[in-house]
Design an enzyme around this catalytic site. Sequence first.
Site, mmCIF file in Angstrom:
data_model
loop_
_atom_site.group_PDB
_atom_site.id
_atom_site.type_symbol
_atom_site.label_atom_id
_atom_site.label_comp_id
_atom_site.label_asym_id
_atom_site.label_seq_id
_atom_site.Cartn_x
_atom_site.Cartn_y
_atom_site.Cartn_z
ATOM 1 N N LYS A 1 -13.912 1.893 14.974
ATOM 2 C CA LYS A 1 -12.620 1.194 15.040
ATOM 3 C C LYS A 1 -12.107 1.130 16.480
ATOM 4 O O LYS A 1 -11.554 0.120 16.904
ATOM 5 C CB LYS A 1 -11.606 1.944 14.159
ATOM 6 C CG LYS A 1 -10.726 1.021 13.364
ATOM 7 C CD LYS A 1 -10.039 1.728 12.222
ATOM 8 C CE LYS A 1 -10.657 1.344 10.875
ATOM 9 N NZ LYS A 1 -9.966 1.909 9.743
ATOM 10 N N LYS B 1 8.696 -17.735 -9.745
ATOM 11 C CA LYS B 1 7.975 -16.644 -10.397
ATOM 12 C C LYS B 1 6.822 -17.222 -11.223
ATOM 13 O O LYS B 1 7.028 -18.185 -11.989
ATOM 14 C CB LYS B 1 8.948 -15.884 -11.305
ATOM 15 C CG LYS B 1 8.313 -14.688 -11.960
ATOM 16 C CD LYS B 1 9.277 -13.963 -12.874
ATOM 17 C CE LYS B 1 8.527 -12.933 -13.681
ATOM 18 N NZ LYS B 1 9.318 -12.373 -14.759
ATOM 19 N N ALA C 1 1.497 1.611 11.639
ATOM 20 C CA ALA C 1 1.697 0.887 10.379
ATOM 21 C C ALA C 1 0.388 0.715 9.617
ATOM 22 O O ALA C 1 -0.671 0.535 10.215
ATOM 23 C CB ALA C 1 2.312 -0.482 10.666
ATOM 24 N N PRO D 1 -3.426 -11.379 10.437
ATOM 25 C CA PRO D 1 -3.819 -11.143 11.834
ATOM 26 C C PRO D 1 -3.971 -9.647 12.088
ATOM 27 O O PRO D 1 -3.248 -8.845 11.497
ATOM 28 C CB PRO D 1 -2.630 -11.704 12.632
ATOM 29 C CG PRO D 1 -1.483 -11.721 11.678
ATOM 30 C CD PRO D 1 -2.068 -11.900 10.307
ATOM 31 N N LYS E 1 -11.375 -2.489 17.888
ATOM 32 C CA LYS E 1 -9.982 -2.906 18.121
ATOM 33 C C LYS E 1 -9.658 -2.977 19.618
ATOM 34 O O LYS E 1 -8.629 -3.520 19.977
ATOM 35 C CB LYS E 1 -9.030 -1.915 17.463
ATOM 36 C CG LYS E 1 -9.286 -1.689 15.994
ATOM 37 C CD LYS E 1 -8.268 -2.399 15.161
ATOM 38 C CE LYS E 1 -8.541 -2.158 13.687
ATOM 39 N NZ LYS E 1 -7.608 -2.899 12.846
ATOM 40 N N ASN F 1 0.850 -1.195 0.000
ATOM 41 C CA ASN F 1 0.000 0.000 0.000
ATOM 42 C C ASN F 1 0.882 1.240 0.000
ATOM 43 O O ASN F 1 2.105 1.141 -0.005
ATOM 44 C CB ASN F 1 -0.959 -0.011 1.204
ATOM 45 C CG ASN F 1 -0.203 -0.031 2.512
ATOM 46 O OD1 ASN F 1 0.537 0.897 2.818
ATOM 47 N ND2 ASN F 1 -0.365 -1.091 3.282
ATOM 48 N N ILE G 1 -3.011 -6.976 14.272
ATOM 49 C CA ILE G 1 -1.966 -6.862 15.305
ATOM 50 C C ILE G 1 -2.482 -6.041 16.481
ATOM 51 O O ILE G 1 -2.346 -6.412 17.645
ATOM 52 C CB ILE G 1 -0.692 -6.235 14.697
ATOM 53 C CG1 ILE G 1 -0.239 -7.063 13.490
ATOM 54 C CG2 ILE G 1 0.409 -6.157 15.750
ATOM 55 C CD1 ILE G 1 0.867 -6.419 12.672
ATOM 56 N N PHE H 1 -4.019 3.955 14.626
ATOM 57 C CA PHE H 1 -4.159 5.002 13.631
ATOM 58 C C PHE H 1 -5.223 4.558 12.630
ATOM 59 O O PHE H 1 -5.403 3.366 12.405
ATOM 60 C CB PHE H 1 -2.828 5.237 12.898
ATOM 61 C CG PHE H 1 -2.034 6.375 13.488
ATOM 62 C CD1 PHE H 1 -1.541 6.291 14.773
ATOM 63 C CD2 PHE H 1 -1.801 7.536 12.748
ATOM 64 C CE1 PHE H 1 -0.825 7.331 15.332
ATOM 65 C CE2 PHE H 1 -1.088 8.592 13.297
ATOM 66 C CZ PHE H 1 -0.595 8.489 14.582
HETATM 67 N N1 CTP Z 1 -3.853 -2.741 12.215
HETATM 68 C C1 CTP Z 1 -3.142 -3.818 12.706
HETATM 69 N N2 CTP Z 1 -3.178 -5.003 12.053
HETATM 70 C C2 CTP Z 1 -3.923 -5.160 10.936
HETATM 71 C C3 CTP Z 1 -4.672 -4.061 10.437
HETATM 72 C C4 CTP Z 1 -4.607 -2.858 11.090
HETATM 73 O O1 CTP Z 1 -2.454 -3.665 13.725
HETATM 74 N N3 CTP Z 1 -3.952 -6.333 10.332
HETATM 75 C C5 CTP Z 1 -3.815 -1.470 12.948
HETATM 76 C C6 CTP Z 1 -3.144 -0.344 12.203
HETATM 77 O O2 CTP Z 1 -1.761 -0.289 12.519
HETATM 78 C C7 CTP Z 1 -3.899 0.869 12.723
HETATM 79 C C8 CTP Z 1 -5.286 0.348 13.025
HETATM 80 O O3 CTP Z 1 -5.143 -1.059 13.144
HETATM 81 O O4 CTP Z 1 -3.362 1.313 13.950
HETATM 82 C C9 CTP Z 1 -6.314 0.664 12.005
HETATM 83 O O5 CTP Z 1 -5.884 0.241 10.747
HETATM 84 P P1 CTP Z 1 -6.867 0.220 9.508
HETATM 85 O O6 CTP Z 1 -6.177 -0.363 8.336
HETATM 86 O O7 CTP Z 1 -7.493 1.572 9.390
HETATM 87 O O8 CTP Z 1 -7.961 -0.779 10.108
HETATM 88 P P2 CTP Z 1 -8.679 -1.984 9.484
HETATM 89 O O9 CTP Z 1 -9.084 -2.871 10.609
HETATM 90 O O10 CTP Z 1 -7.848 -2.593 8.426
HETATM 91 O O11 CTP Z 1 -9.974 -1.293 8.913
HETATM 92 P P3 CTP Z 1 -10.404 -0.957 7.409
HETATM 93 O O12 CTP Z 1 -11.545 -1.862 7.157
HETATM 94 O O13 CTP Z 1 -10.782 0.491 7.470
HETATM 95 O O14 CTP Z 1 -9.203 -1.237 6.539
#
Ligand code: CTP
Length: 420
Positions: A354, A303, A289, A321, A358, A225, A323, A340
């Site tokens: 969120k 490949k 992240a 996962p 979370k 990304n 995190i 974030f």
């Molecule tokens: N995060 C994480 N592990 C993941 C996805 C996200 O630790 N597999 C953490 C990011 O580091 C950030 C927060 O979760 O602090 C929110 O990330 P975001 O990508 O906005 O959340 P998602 O759960 O992926 O929600 P969305 O459906 O909006 O992508």
Amino acid sequence: MANPRILLIIGGGIAAYKSIELVRLLRKAGHVVRCVLTRAGERFVTPLTLAALSENKVHTDLFDLKDEVEMGHIQLSREADLVVVAPATADLLAKMAAGIADDMATTLLLATDKPVLAAPAMNVRMWLHAATRRNVATLRGDGVTVMEPDEGEMACGEYGPGRLPEPAAIFAAIEAAIASAPVASPLGGQPDFAPANHRPLYGRRILITAGPTHEPIDPVRYIANRSSGKQGFAIAAAAAEAGAEVLLIAGPVPLPTPPGVIRVDVETAREMAAEVAAGLPVDAAIMVAAVADWRAADTSAQKIKKDGSGQVPPLALAENPDILAGVAKSPQRPALLIGFAAETNDVLDHARAKLARKGCDWIVANDVAADPMGGETNRVHIVSKAGVDSWERLPKEAVARKLMEKIADELDARIPRQSD
Ligand code: CTP
């Protein structure tokens, strides 16, 4: 701070004209501005223009004997609250890093005991040159705030990082630097820098994740990304500056390690999850992240080749996962857990959802529709159960410093210090 005093050193470069707008912004905000023009700077802007705008005398040469009688260069460098170098040319940064004092500007920079902020401007190759990288790292290690230059087309026709940040961004960085400037010593005399054990995050252990993750499809391709890692690295730098012990777990980004930070590089979300688990316990974790939500369900050891039939290979995905959510549920959950969220719409609603989903304490939300990933500034909203704290648009370094102040206060409330 009422009417902060800014000593503005203007280096030579085509971007020097932007310093005129910077002086205007500073004066409008009620700051007292004193300008110093290097010899090269004088070829791009005139002392007369700056004197008129700053309503103050402009200093141009160390050997202005009359000035030495009226005001010595030591005094000039110390009567300011903040010294700003804009544009900071490669030459000026090199002299600052080496402690060379061979003209008015560099002598003031060596003699000052005040915080220094540098806004670089130079050709992209000069900015990326190993010598400049080294000088910037040295200066940051010495406590100088060196802004990241803007990226774009340059006066010389090349493209890349090296443009002087816009005056509004330099102004915002100045405001942030003034806000976090050292306070006057209670014993009187010159303001003092806080010794390590008086810094707001001294004795705190902080874990930070930053950057994207790369999820391999085969040995040459991956899912990724647009995260640049800049905000996470700025947060790691600010945490270390504030005295914390900092563990930075970084996805693949070509950024230098901030001084005083322990860095572990990872590629994938699963590697990041493992390093985060290994890094606990900590007092606070800040998950900046942009972790890839999905990885390729099967990674090919070779490949993947086109077979000539025009059929595209299927790409099955598996979920990575979470995190942050994992740390929230862990028995070693930090006292303060911060996520974030980069959102393109309904920023606050998504951030609140969120926060609950979370299980973290704060979500730092930013609107990436208005603020594409990879830029130099952020407008963030800190969403917690207590409500929403919305900040003005700030350079990422300033967001990081302000966040550290808030985190230090919160940690002092959640884990009171022994001596408190
Ligand atoms: N995060 C994480 N592990 C993941 C996805 C996200 O630790 N597999 C953490 C990011 O580091 C950030 C927060 O979760 O602090 C929110 O990330 P975001 O990508 O906005 O959340 P998602 O759960 O992926 O929600 P969305 O459906 O909006 O992508």
